[in-house]
Each structure stands twice: as C-alpha cells, then as structure tokens.
Design a protein around this motif. Structure first.
Motif, PDB file in Angstrom:
ATOM      1  N   GLY A 244     109.926  56.514  22.532  1.00 51.60           N
ATOM      2  CA  GLY A 244     110.256  56.500  21.108  1.00 51.60           C
ATOM      3  C   GLY A 244     110.753  57.842  20.620  1.00 51.60           C
ATOM      4  N   ALA A 245     110.046  58.919  20.995  1.00 47.37           N
ATOM      5  CA  ALA A 245     110.459  60.259  20.559  1.00 47.37           C
ATOM      6  C   ALA A 245     111.778  60.670  21.205  1.00 47.37           C
ATOM      7  N   GLU A 246     111.983  60.295  22.466  1.00 46.63           N
ATOM      8  CA  GLU A 246     113.225  60.659  23.143  1.00 46.63           C
ATOM      9  C   GLU A 246     114.426  59.966  22.485  1.00 46.63           C
ATOM     10  N   ILE A 247     114.253  58.708  22.091  1.00 50.98           N
ATOM     11  CA  ILE A 247     115.327  57.991  21.402  1.00 50.98           C
ATOM     12  C   ILE A 247     115.681  58.698  20.100  1.00 50.98           C
ATOM     13  N   ILE A 248     114.653  59.076  19.336  1.00 54.67           N
ATOM     14  CA  ILE A 248     114.895  59.781  18.070  1.00 54.67           C
ATOM     15  C   ILE A 248     115.520  61.144  18.344  1.00 54.67           C
ATOM     16  N   GLY A 249     115.010  61.844  19.369  1.00 55.85           N
ATOM     17  CA  GLY A 249     115.525  63.171  19.700  1.00 55.85           C
ATOM     18  C   GLY A 249     116.995  63.153  20.048  1.00 55.85           C
TER      19      GLY A 249
END
Length: 306
Positions: A244-249
């Motif tokens: 999830g964080a990687e997608i947002i990043g």
C-alpha cells in the motif's frame, strides 16, 4: 479486382505476422507483471484461509472454489475491461485510483496491527446481540466477505498489470491482463486450497496403517499448520502495509525519487536494497493507515452528528 483482393490478403497476412511476433513477448510481460504484484498476491493468499475457519471441513474446498470463481469472473469481465477503458479515455485517473487503493491497504494493515496490540477486546455479554444463523447462511456470509476483500486486491492487481503494459499494442495489453488474471487466481486459490487441507492430509498420514515415518510426518504437519497460518497472517499484514505504501510512494514524484535513489544506492546488494525498501514502506504504511483511520473516525462522527 483480383490484384486488389490479393493485396488485401497480403495486408491481413502481414498484420497476423506482426500480431504473432508481438504476442511472443506476452510470457515475459506476464512474468514481469506478476513480480510487480507479488506483495498483493501474498496478502491475498494470507487473508483467504480465515474465511473457512470454523466451518465444516468437508465444505472448505467448495467455499474456496466459490471465492476463486467469483474472483476470476470479476478480473476477466469487470476489472480488466474497466482498466482498459479507463486507460484509453482517462489514463490520468489510473495513478489516483491506485493510490486510493494503496491507502485502503494501509488502513487494513494498520487495523490488523492495532488489533494485535490492543487490550480492549472484552465485550459486554449483556449488551452484545448474538445473531443465530444456519451453517448455510454463515457460508454465504463468508463467501461474500471474501469476495469483497478480493475485489479490492484484484482491482489493485489489474490496475498494476495495466500500468506495466500501457506502451504495448492493444492485443498485448488484453493478452497480458487476461493471462495475469487467470494465472494469479489459479496460483492464489490453488495454494490456499493446499493450505486449508494440509492438516487433513496430516491426520490421514498419522493413521496406524501407515509407516511410522509417515505417521511422524503427518503429526508434524498437524502441529505445524496452526503456526504456519499465524506466520502467514503476519506476512500478509506486512505485505499489505508494504504494498500500500509503495503504491502511494510511486504516485508522488518526491517519494518516488527517494525509493528510486535507495534502490540505486544499494544496487550492488539487491537483497539488502529490497529489505530496506520493504521495511521503509511498511513503516510508512503504518503511519498512512493511522492517518486514514483518524479520517474515517472523523467522518463517522460528522455523519453521525448530521
């Protein structure tokens, strides 16, 4: 007339050859795309077994089949066409949609981590309303809940799959996305089926008419599976936060550059680069999930007052 007809045949032949040559790249594209969505696949695999816990063991494979069938239908006939249409008419919307899905994954992951460390699990027995339902109704509820969770994860998978083939011809895009949909669905739910039936296989091997070595192996499987499911749930939660964080990043230019610079700095030791990146994303996912939870609570309060 004849020359025009043969010229048309030549054009069709050239088009078929070009399409066939283009399709030769599909397996490599499928492999690349599958690697990109590995975190979500791990999470999907880790989440699904909980939906058959407490139900009749004889119904486990049937329930998994129902979930897998609906998951495949959603990927093939809803999510893939939606991604292709959206990518054609509004390609700018792909990244924001991915980021919203990433925020949801962070929220779900944070909720799981919070529940592990929360001490307020006690429920007032007098105020609690217990709904009595039949096993058939419970099974339908479990399947519906699993499909709801799966469609979120599947949407992320298909959106990421589309983002990997945007520069490819339309035929390749369709072929890759359909292949990814089938391959991931079969892999995830096939593995889930093996997981939930492993303890039954262990019990079978532990029977007296088998060789002592087989009996020992069977008892070992029975003892190991609860621990394995616990470990798998932890891995799934970590994957949810990380992905999830990687997608947002990757949707924010500044953080995307940071992730890229981290990979470049440790390119000579890729294993360490992967671990540090995953750890950084997982920690960021916890923070994002915390923020999203507070926003959700605030929204509920505002709606409740109104």
């Amino acid at each position: 007339m004849a020359s025009g007809f043969f010229a048309l045949l030549d054009d069709i032949s050239a088009l078929v050859k070009a399409s066939a040559a283009s399709l030769d790249d599909v397996p490599a594209q499928v492999a690349k795309t599958t690697g990109k969505v590995s975190g979500i696949v791990i999470d999907d695999t880790a989440v699904t077994p909980k939906y058959v816990v407490g139900l009749d063991p004889s119904r486990e494979l049937s329930i998994i089949y129902q979930i897998a069938k609906k998951s495949l239908i959603n990927k093939l006939f809803i999510l893939t066409p939606a991604a292709l249409v959206l990518g054609y008419f509004a390609p700018w919307a792909i990244t924001p949609i991915l980021m919203i899905g990433g925020a949801y994954l962070c929220f779900e992951g944070y909720e799981k981590v919070h529940s592990l460390f929360s001490t307020s699990h006690e429920v007032d027995a007098e105020s609690e309303q217990v709904e009595v339902i039949t096993p058939e109704e419970l099974e339908k509820q479990r399947v519906a809940g699993a499909v709801r969770t799966d469609i979120i994860l599947s949407a992320e998978i298909m959106a990421i799959a589309y983002s990997q083939v945007t520069e490819q011809p339309l035929v390749n895009q369709i072929a890759v996305m359909l292949a990814v949909a089938v391959f991931i669905t079969v892999a995830v739910y096939g593995f889930v089926g093996l997981i939930v039936k492993a303890d039954d296989f262990g019990v079978h091997l532990a029977q007296d008419h088998f060789h002592p070595a087989a009996q020992k192996l069977g008892r070992g499987i029975v003892k190991f599976m609860p621990r394995f499911l616990t470990i798998l749930s932890y891995v799934g939660t970590a994957a949810m936060l990380w992905v999830g964080a990687e997608i947002i990043g990757h949707g924010i230019p500044f953080t995307s550059h940071l992730l890229h610079n981290l990979e470049e700095a440790l390119a000579h030791i890729p294993a360490v680069a992967w671990v540090l990146k995953a750890l950084a994303c997982a920690l960021a996912g916890l923070v994002i999930g915390f923020v999203v939870e507070k926003l959700v609570l605030l929204f509920k309060k505002v709606v409740g007052k109104k």
